[in-house]
Design a protein around this motif. Structure first.
Motif, mmCIF file in Angstrom:
data_model
loop_
_atom_site.group_PDB
_atom_site.id
_atom_site.type_symbol
_atom_site.label_atom_id
_atom_site.label_comp_id
_atom_site.label_asym_id
_atom_site.label_seq_id
_atom_site.Cartn_x
_atom_site.Cartn_y
_atom_site.Cartn_z
ATOM 1 N N LYS A 1 -16.996 3.678 3.023
ATOM 2 C CA LYS A 1 -17.735 2.492 3.691
ATOM 3 C C LYS A 1 -18.491 1.630 2.743
ATOM 4 O O LYS A 1 -18.926 2.038 1.762
ATOM 5 N N ASP A 2 -18.377 0.141 2.967
ATOM 6 C CA ASP A 2 -18.909 -0.557 2.009
ATOM 7 C C ASP A 2 -18.183 -0.804 0.707
ATOM 8 O O ASP A 2 -18.535 -1.512 -0.359
ATOM 9 N N LEU B 1 -11.905 -2.890 -2.585
ATOM 10 C CA LEU B 1 -10.537 -2.691 -2.971
ATOM 11 C C LEU B 1 -9.581 -3.601 -2.618
ATOM 12 O O LEU B 1 -8.607 -3.851 -3.208
ATOM 13 N N LYS B 2 -9.781 -4.314 -1.260
ATOM 14 C CA LYS B 2 -8.901 -5.403 -1.001
ATOM 15 C C LYS B 2 -8.689 -6.400 -1.893
ATOM 16 O O LYS B 2 -7.653 -6.857 -2.309
ATOM 17 N N GLN B 3 -9.951 -6.801 -2.463
ATOM 18 C CA GLN B 3 -9.865 -7.943 -3.292
ATOM 19 C C GLN B 3 -9.211 -7.662 -4.584
ATOM 20 O O GLN B 3 -8.672 -8.611 -5.230
ATOM 21 N N SER B 4 -9.245 -6.533 -4.809
ATOM 22 C CA SER B 4 -8.731 -5.927 -6.221
ATOM 23 C C SER B 4 -7.250 -5.757 -6.378
ATOM 24 O O SER B 4 -6.506 -5.971 -7.327
ATOM 25 N N ASP C 1 -13.359 2.073 10.141
ATOM 26 C CA ASP C 1 -13.933 0.972 10.745
ATOM 27 C C ASP C 1 -13.959 -0.147 9.547
ATOM 28 O O ASP C 1 -13.636 -1.282 9.578
ATOM 29 N N ASP C 2 -14.488 0.357 8.222
ATOM 30 C CA ASP C 2 -14.790 -0.520 7.109
ATOM 31 C C ASP C 2 -13.625 -1.254 6.777
ATOM 32 O O ASP C 2 -13.173 -2.115 6.347
ATOM 33 N N ALA C 3 -12.499 -0.165 6.684
ATOM 34 C CA ALA C 3 -11.191 -0.440 6.048
ATOM 35 C C ALA C 3 -10.556 -1.550 7.207
ATOM 36 O O ALA C 3 -10.016 -2.748 6.592
ATOM 37 N N GLY D 1 -9.696 -5.976 6.800
ATOM 38 C CA GLY D 1 -8.316 -6.266 6.731
ATOM 39 C C GLY D 1 -7.169 -5.582 6.152
ATOM 40 O O GLY D 1 -5.874 -5.988 5.742
ATOM 41 N N LEU D 2 -7.541 -4.162 5.743
ATOM 42 C CA LEU D 2 -6.507 -3.478 5.286
ATOM 43 C C LEU D 2 -5.439 -2.879 6.188
ATOM 44 O O LEU D 2 -5.766 -2.961 7.446
#
Ligand code: SF4
Length: 330
Positions: A117-118, A123-126, A160-162, A166-167
């Motif tokens: 969560k959070d 991680l997506k931006q990385s 839900d966070d993932a 948009g992962l």
């Protein structure tokens, strides 16, 4: 005879294309199929047969050096980061960024999502593309029994966070007879409600289950029988080198089954593995690890070692391994 002109290929035409990296051999869960119960209760860890006491875990720079060495030779298509629990690895976003800089775009993660969560946006931006979340039940008490952890809601918040970040999210659920097979339908409905695929996994002869699975084995056919007793399903064709077979349930979505025991998938396996100490493994059934970086100065030697690792692959069927999943990353 292994042909090197088309990369490193074995007599079945298999070659290494996907690397699974166990970033850390620690985990905050104690899943009943990974960690054995002993006379004094839980958390009894089998010593890793392969980790010599002096070996130290790699840091990000060392992981990237090892990955680069292999990538230069086999041109990796995809990397999956696992553990133990990879969210316990202190520089997770950093190593994802570094892998992306190597030109490998397909970066995936397998996690229990307890600390997710959070974190998903970063991680997506990385550069993270897809995430598999282990969820063996949606009933709190069964979840606790399967994972040794009481806080299922944190994992659901991680899902839900993932999704919000948009992962590409999938669920993995290991099914054990008499333990959580009554969760097959609730998990399917939960996944359908979230609009994501769930894959059910047959138990694997790994670690403490290597010698016996104590009657907990629940096969692909058993799982299909449970689902077909509730829904009409149609089969979806399997992708090459995929570990999972898929079916569609109208109105719910797709589900998969990873049936390494009853429907083996060694024939087109393209997976190479690396543990958190820098040892590489050609097959999950083999506990022979080769620290390739030790030979890094000599490309020919590294190619020979990769050929040897490829030759350790099973021709047909997973044979099991005394190593636990948390060392080799599944
Ligand atoms: S047992 Fe070995 S060859 Fe078979 S699918 Fe697993 S890793 Fe690949």
């Amino acid at each position: 005879m292994v042909d090197v002109s088309e990369g490193i290929t074995d007599r079945f035409g298999r070659k290494f294309e996907k690397l699974r990296v166990s970033l850390i051999n620690e985990c905050n869960f104690a899943c009943t199929y990974c960690v054995s119960d002993d006379a004094n209760g839980r958390n009894h860890l089998e010593p890793n047969i392969n980790t010599a006491p002096h070996q130290k875990r790699l840091n990000t720079r060392e992981f990237i050096e090892s990955i680069t060495l292999v990538h230069d030779i086999v041109n990796l298509k995809s990397i999956r980061l696992t553990g133990g629990e990879p969210l316990l690895y202190p520089d997770l976003a950093g190593i994802i960024r570094e892998i992306k800089l190597l030109g490998i775009d397909d970066i995936r993660l397998t996690t229990n999502a307890y600390y997710l969560k959070d974190k998903s946006v970063e991680l997506k931006q990385s550069g993270l593309r897809a995430i598999n979340i282990s969820l063996d039940a949606v009933d709190g008490e069964i979840f606790r029994m399967m994972s040794g952890n009481q806080r299922m809601q944190r994992v659901l918040d991680g899902v839900d966070d993932a999704l919000d970040a948009g992962l590409d999210v999938k669920l993995n659920a290991v099914i054990m007879k008499g333990k959580n097979d009554n969760q097959i339908i609730p998990l399917l409905r939960y996944a359908g409600h979230k609009g994501i695929d769930i894959r059910y996994l047959e138990l694997m002869k790994m670690g403490h289950l290597y010698h016996h699975m104590d009657g907990f084995f629940f096969s692909q056919q058993n799982i299909l029988d449970v689902i077909q007793a509730n829904y009409f399903i149609t089969e979806v064709s399997r992708k090459k080198s995929s570990t999972s077979n898929y079916w569609n349930v109208p109105g719910i979505g797709n589900f998969g089954i990873i049936a390494n025991e009853s429907v083996p998938f060694c024939g087109d396996c393209n997976r190479l593995r690396m543990d958190s100490f820098g040892n590489f493994y050609g097959c999950l059934s083999s506990s022979v690890g080769i620290p390739l970086m030790k030979e890094s100065g000599n490309r020919e030697k590294t190619v020979d070692s990769l050929k040897r690792l490829l030759s350790y692959k099973q021709s047909h069927h997973f044979k099991g391994n005394e190593m636990t999943m948390r060392y080799i990353g599944g």
